[in-house]
Design a protein around this motif. Structure first.
Motif, PDB file in Angstrom:
ATOM      1  N   ARG A  82     108.088  31.660  38.217  1.00 31.26           N
ATOM      2  CA  ARG A  82     107.683  33.075  38.230  1.00 31.26           C
ATOM      3  C   ARG A  82     106.195  33.224  37.931  1.00 31.26           C
ATOM      4  NH1 ARG A  82     113.324  35.178  35.538  1.00 31.26           N
ATOM      5  NH2 ARG A  82     114.376  35.483  37.551  1.00 31.26           N
ATOM      6  N   LYS A  83     105.654  32.379  37.067  1.00 31.11           N
ATOM      7  CA  LYS A  83     104.213  32.411  36.787  1.00 31.11           C
ATOM      8  C   LYS A  83     103.422  31.985  38.015  1.00 31.11           C
ATOM      9  CE  LYS A  83     104.470  31.716  31.812  1.00 31.11           C
ATOM     10  NZ  LYS A  83     104.218  30.806  30.682  1.00 31.11           N
ATOM     11  N   VAL A  84     103.896  30.948  38.694  1.00 30.47           N
ATOM     12  CA  VAL A  84     103.232  30.482  39.915  1.00 30.47           C
ATOM     13  C   VAL A  84     103.233  31.601  40.953  1.00 30.47           C
ATOM     14  CG1 VAL A  84     103.414  28.879  41.869  1.00 30.47           C
ATOM     15  CG2 VAL A  84     103.664  28.031  39.524  1.00 30.47           C
ATOM     16  N   LEU A  85     104.373  32.246  41.159  1.00 32.86           N
ATOM     17  CA  LEU A  85     104.456  33.335  42.132  1.00 32.86           C
ATOM     18  C   LEU A  85     103.525  34.481  41.737  1.00 32.86           C
ATOM     19  CD1 LEU A  85     105.944  34.258  44.749  1.00 32.86           C
ATOM     20  CD2 LEU A  85     107.472  35.520  43.233  1.00 32.86           C
ATOM     21  N   ALA A  86     103.502  34.821  40.463  1.00 27.54           N
ATOM     22  CA  ALA A  86     102.650  35.926  39.991  1.00 27.54           C
ATOM     23  C   ALA A  86     101.167  35.612  40.168  1.00 27.54           C
ATOM     24  CB  ALA A  86     102.956  36.229  38.529  1.00 27.54           C
ATOM     25  N   SER A  87     100.812  34.325  40.242  1.00 29.12           N
ATOM     26  CA  SER A  87      99.408  33.945  40.418  1.00 29.12           C
ATOM     27  C   SER A  87      98.960  34.033  41.874  1.00 29.12           C
ATOM     28  CB  SER A  87      99.162  32.538  39.882  1.00 29.12           C
ATOM     29  OG  SER A  87      99.720  31.566  40.753  1.00 29.12           O
ATOM     30  N   GLN A  88      99.882  34.317  42.787  1.00 23.62           N
ATOM     31  CA  GLN A  88      99.561  34.447  44.208  1.00 23.62           C
ATOM     32  C   GLN A  88      99.271  35.918  44.511  1.00 23.62           C
ATOM     33  OE1 GLN A  88     103.019  33.004  46.303  1.00 23.62           O
ATOM     34  NE2 GLN A  88     102.721  30.906  45.635  1.00 23.62           N
ATOM     35  N   PRO A  89      98.015  36.271  44.775  1.00 28.36           N
ATOM     36  CA  PRO A  89      97.681  37.680  45.018  1.00 28.36           C
ATOM     37  C   PRO A  89      98.511  38.323  46.139  1.00 28.36           C
ATOM     38  CG  PRO A  89      95.678  36.418  44.690  1.00 28.36           C
ATOM     39  CD  PRO A  89      96.814  35.434  44.766  1.00 28.36           C
ATOM     40  N   PHE A  90      98.759  37.597  47.219  1.00 25.93           N
ATOM     41  CA  PHE A  90      99.518  38.187  48.326  1.00 25.93           C
ATOM     42  C   PHE A  90     100.966  38.461  47.925  1.00 25.93           C
ATOM     43  CE2 PHE A  90     101.728  38.062  52.502  1.00 25.93           C
ATOM     44  CZ  PHE A  90     101.103  39.163  53.067  1.00 25.93           C
ATOM     45  N   SER A  91     101.557  37.541  47.178  1.00 32.14           N
ATOM     46  CA  SER A  91     102.930  37.741  46.698  1.00 32.14           C
ATOM     47  C   SER A  91     103.002  38.946  45.770  1.00 32.14           C
ATOM     48  CB  SER A  91     103.443  36.489  46.001  1.00 32.14           C
ATOM     49  OG  SER A  91     103.569  35.430  46.928  1.00 32.14           O
ATOM     50  N   SER A  92     101.987  39.097  44.913  1.00 33.74           N
ATOM     51  CA  SER A  92     101.946  40.265  44.029  1.00 33.74           C
ATOM     52  C   SER A  92     101.806  41.554  44.833  1.00 33.74           C
ATOM     53  CB  SER A  92     100.785  40.138  43.039  1.00 33.74           C
ATOM     54  OG  SER A  92     101.025  39.064  42.164  1.00 33.74           O
ATOM     55  N   LEU A  93     100.977  41.527  45.875  1.00 36.21           N
ATOM     56  CA  LEU A  93     100.807  42.687  46.744  1.00 36.21           C
ATOM     57  C   LEU A  93     102.142  43.122  47.349  1.00 36.21           C
ATOM     58  CD1 LEU A  93      98.805  44.632  48.253  1.00 36.21           C
ATOM     59  CD2 LEU A  93      98.773  42.901  50.067  1.00 36.21           C
ATOM     60  N   LEU A  94     102.946  42.149  47.760  1.00 31.68           N
ATOM     61  CA  LEU A  94     104.246  42.452  48.375  1.00 31.68           C
ATOM     62  C   LEU A  94     105.321  42.769  47.340  1.00 31.68           C
ATOM     63  CD1 LEU A  94     104.436  39.826  51.258  1.00 31.68           C
ATOM     64  CD2 LEU A  94     103.717  42.206  51.372  1.00 31.68           C
ATOM     65  N   GLY A  95     105.097  42.397  46.082  1.00 32.04           N
ATOM     66  CA  GLY A  95     106.099  42.637  45.043  1.00 32.04           C
ATOM     67  C   GLY A  95     107.239  41.642  45.084  1.00 32.04           C
ATOM     68  N   THR A  96     106.950  40.414  45.488  1.00 33.32           N
ATOM     69  CA  THR A  96     107.976  39.374  45.612  1.00 33.32           C
ATOM     70  C   THR A  96     108.453  38.921  44.234  1.00 33.32           C
ATOM     71  OG1 THR A  96     106.819  38.647  47.603  1.00 33.32           O
ATOM     72  CG2 THR A  96     108.491  37.163  46.711  1.00 33.32           C
ATOM     73  N   ARG A  97     109.747  38.635  44.147  1.00 33.36           N
ATOM     74  CA  ARG A  97     110.364  38.197  42.892  1.00 33.36           C
ATOM     75  C   ARG A  97     111.140  36.899  43.112  1.00 33.36           C
ATOM     76  NH1 ARG A  97     111.157  43.522  43.975  1.00 33.36           N
ATOM     77  NH2 ARG A  97     113.259  43.203  44.774  1.00 33.36           N
TER      78      ARG A  97
END
Length: 140
Positions: free
Chosen positions: A10-25
């Protein structure tokens, strides 16, 4: 070496700006499995009101990489993947469910099924992807 568990995933995913933009979980992670989800929003649709194919491809790529990372470790990159779109994506949530088909020391082959989830919870398969993931050396 830090264990690569769902907290770190989850930390790795949160560090990806594009994933954060999309709201991926990250919903599931470990033992060669990964499940990512994101809400289907109007700004992620194409001109006919269906989920954009690029969003489906992103979800396939990322879930494939996370599934492989659960067996190869966190330093991995997708070497390539293919996706087959089966039906238009509609619903409230996109669910990308990936599992490692084979893993060695040099690569992992991963399959991903992409579902849209309706308001009543019904899951509809809309695309299938397969990819190859490689471990990458850590920078010096």
């Amino acid at each position: 070496m830090q264990e690569f568990d769902i907290v770190l995933a989850r930390k790795v995913l949160a560090s990806q700006p594009f994933s954060s933009l999309l709201g991926t979980r990250v919903m599931v992670f470990g033992d060669g499995e990964a499940e990512l989800e994101l809400d289907i929003r109007e700004d992620l649709q194409q001109q006919n009101g269906y989920l954009h194919g690029g969003v489906l491809a992103y979800a396939a790529d990322n879930s494939i990489t996370f599934a492989a990372g659960s067996v190869l470790g966190p330093a991995v990159l997708t070497a390539g993947f293919s996706i087959q779109y089966m039906r238009p994506g509609t619903g409230r949530t996109l669910l990308a469910r990936a599992s490692v088909v084979h893993a060695g020391r040099r690569q992992a082959t991963v399959r991903c099924d992409l579902f849209t989830v309706a308001d009543d919870g019904t899951q509809t398969l809309c695309a299938v992807a397969q990819g190859t993931v490689l471990p990458v050396p850590k920078p010096a």
